[in-house]
Design a protein around this motif. Structure first.
Motif, PDB file in Angstrom:
ATOM      1  N   ARG A   1       0.828  -1.211   0.000  1.00 47.97           N
ATOM      2  CA  ARG A   1       0.000   0.000   0.000  1.00 47.97           C
ATOM      3  C   ARG A   1       0.859   1.256   0.000  1.00 47.97           C
ATOM      4  N   GLN A   2       1.941   1.242   0.809  1.00 50.02           N
ATOM      5  CA  GLN A   2       2.834   2.399   0.836  1.00 50.02           C
ATOM      6  C   GLN A   2       3.512   2.602  -0.506  1.00 50.02           C
ATOM      7  N   GLY A   3       3.899   1.493  -1.137  1.00 46.98           N
ATOM      8  CA  GLY A   3       4.531   1.600  -2.450  1.00 46.98           C
ATOM      9  C   GLY A   3       3.583   2.150  -3.492  1.00 46.98           C
ATOM     10  N   THR A   4       2.317   1.710  -3.428  1.00 51.02           N
ATOM     11  CA  THR A   4       1.309   2.205  -4.363  1.00 51.02           C
ATOM     12  C   THR A   4       1.081   3.701  -4.183  1.00 51.02           C
ATOM     13  N   ALA A   5       0.988   4.151  -2.912  1.00 52.08           N
ATOM     14  CA  ALA A   5       0.799   5.575  -2.630  1.00 52.08           C
ATOM     15  C   ALA A   5       1.990   6.383  -3.109  1.00 52.08           C
ATOM     16  N   SER A   6       3.197   5.866  -2.894  1.00 56.11           N
ATOM     17  CA  SER A   6       4.404   6.557  -3.325  1.00 56.11           C
ATOM     18  C   SER A   6       4.445   6.698  -4.843  1.00 56.11           C
ATOM     19  N   GLU A   7       4.083   5.632  -5.544  1.00 55.63           N
ATOM     20  CA  GLU A   7       4.072   5.690  -7.008  1.00 55.63           C
ATOM     21  C   GLU A   7       3.019   6.668  -7.504  1.00 55.63           C
ATOM     22  N   ALA A   8       1.867   6.707  -6.834  1.00 64.03           N
ATOM     23  CA  ALA A   8       0.813   7.650  -7.224  1.00 64.03           C
ATOM     24  C   ALA A   8       1.285   9.085  -7.055  1.00 64.03           C
TER      25      ALA A   8
ATOM     26  N   LEU B   1      -2.736  18.192  -3.232  1.00 62.80           N
ATOM     27  CA  LEU B   1      -1.402  17.826  -2.761  1.00 62.80           C
ATOM     28  C   LEU B   1      -1.481  16.975  -1.497  1.00 62.80           C
ATOM     29  N   GLU B   2      -2.336  17.371  -0.554  1.00 61.47           N
ATOM     30  CA  GLU B   2      -2.452  16.606   0.691  1.00 61.47           C
ATOM     31  C   GLU B   2      -3.044  15.224   0.443  1.00 61.47           C
ATOM     32  N   GLU B   3      -3.935  15.115  -0.548  1.00 64.09           N
ATOM     33  CA  GLU B   3      -4.484  13.809  -0.907  1.00 64.09           C
ATOM     34  C   GLU B   3      -3.399  12.915  -1.493  1.00 64.09           C
ATOM     35  N   LEU B   4      -2.547  13.501  -2.344  1.00 62.22           N
ATOM     36  CA  LEU B   4      -1.440  12.741  -2.916  1.00 62.22           C
ATOM     37  C   LEU B   4      -0.428  12.348  -1.838  1.00 62.22           C
ATOM     38  N   ALA B   5      -0.178  13.271  -0.916  1.00 66.96           N
ATOM     39  CA  ALA B   5       0.800  13.017   0.143  1.00 66.96           C
ATOM     40  C   ALA B   5       0.260  12.044   1.185  1.00 66.96           C
ATOM     41  N   GLY B   6      -1.054  11.972   1.293  1.00 71.84           N
ATOM     42  CA  GLY B   6      -1.649  11.068   2.266  1.00 71.84           C
ATOM     43  C   GLY B   6      -1.552  11.565   3.696  1.00 71.84           C
ATOM     44  N   THR B   7      -1.338  12.857   3.857  1.00 71.71           N
ATOM     45  CA  THR B   7      -1.223  13.417   5.203  1.00 71.71           C
ATOM     46  C   THR B   7      -1.516  14.907   5.167  1.00 71.71           C
TER      47      THR B   7
END
Length: 321
Positions: A11-18, A61-67
């Motif tokens: 999941r972290q890898g997927t978020a990072s790639e996104a 940006l915050e949605e992409l960053a996840g925080t």
């Protein structure tokens, strides 16, 4: 790797790639502008955008960053801990893009470093003046921009990358998150009066004697003001009505030198006026009011060579005193 850990890593890898594939320079420009301006409206004016457009870009940006990177309040915006860390990275990305653009355009990049220095008003008359004077004598070609402000203002300016270095005080751990502090030594609170003042002519005055005279005291909310009120409280006293409250050391000096005021201030604020014989310090016990003054900078960034040279001068001057 356990099954749950493997799922978390995926999941972290997927978020990072996104984030890598979808983040754009407009996201970074918007975030940096808001972090530095500390108000959405002001950042919108600087970027030539509407405030709703700024809000939308930040949300993306915050949605992409996840925080959460910024806390938006009626009084302005404030960086979260994640936002402080991300700001340094975003600034470096934009600086690299600017350098690449200059290179393609054949622009020669100036080698002269520009120093942005922050300082408490109380250290301006002595430590700041002597530091800048020595630095200018040694490096007259280096531009120096000085910004004065209350301790928390300097901290916010550092986090927003508006200054590179500050001569300031240690603050609470939450405010200091992401910053690095190097102590230059403790600084006590003192009481100064005009040479020839009645309090300086007789026996050692009691604290109650000082409170009978017009007072110039540190600004409300400042660390020196807290130290003063704590000192009085330990003796069962409090500040009288009608005090002149200011963080401006120059105003404090002028008011004290021309009348009967008693000036309660950090030692550095009074140092030059006392050395020149204009004011004298009263022999009053202020033990327990010492607060460390130091060099404050961002923990995720090293100083440039010229800023480090200026910091070295401040260290040497403080050690000599």
């Amino acid at each position: 790797m356990k099954k749950g850990e493997e799922g978390t890593g995926q999941r972290q890898g997927t978020a990072s790639e996104a984030f890598r594939s979808r983040v754009r320079l407009r996201h970074l420009h918007c975030f940096v502008a808001v972090a530095q301006a500390r108000r959405l409206g002001r950042a919108a004016e600087q970027l030539g955008l509407t405030q709703p457009a700024i809000s939308k870009t930040l949300n993306e940006l915050e949605e992409l960053a996840g925080t959460r990177l910024l806390v938006r309040q009626r009084s302005g915006t404030q960086l979260t801990t994640a936002g402080v860390h991300f700001l340094g990275l975003a600034m470096r990305v934009l600086e690299s893009v600017d350098a690449a653009a200059d290179s393609l355009a054949g622009v020669a990049i100036a080698a002269v470093e520009r120093i942005r220095l922050g300082a408490l008003p109380s250290i301006v008359p002595a430590l700041l003046l002597d530091t800048v004077t020595q630095f200018r004598r040694a490096h007259p070609e280096v531009p120096v921009v000085v910004q004065t402000g209350m301790n928390r203002e300097l901290i916010e300016a550092l986090k927003a990358d508006q200054i590179d270095l500050a001569i300031a005080r240690m603050d609470d751990p939450t405010a200091m998150a992401g910053l690095w502090f190097e102590s230059l030594g403790p600084e006590p609170l003192v009481f100064a009066v005009q040479r020839g003042h009645a309090l300086a002519m007789g026996d050692r005055p009691a604290m109650m004697d000082l409170l009978a005279w017009p007072l110039v005291v540190p600004a409300q909310g400042s660390i020196p003001r807290h130290s003063l009120e704590s000192l009085l409280s330990r003796q069962g006293l409090s500040l009288p009505q009608g005090c002149l409250e200011t963080a401006d050391a120059y105003l404090g000096r002028l008011m004290t030198a021309q009348g009967e005021h008693v000036w309660a201030a950090p030692l550095s604020a009074t140092r030059r006026a006392v050395a020149e014989g204009e004011l004298v310090l009263l022999p009053v016990d202020t033990h327990g009011t010492e607060e460390p003054i130091g060099l404050l900078r961002r923990g995720d960034r090293t100083l440039g060579p010229m800023a480090e040279a200026l910091a070295a001068i401040a260290r040497d001057l403080s050690a000599a005193r």
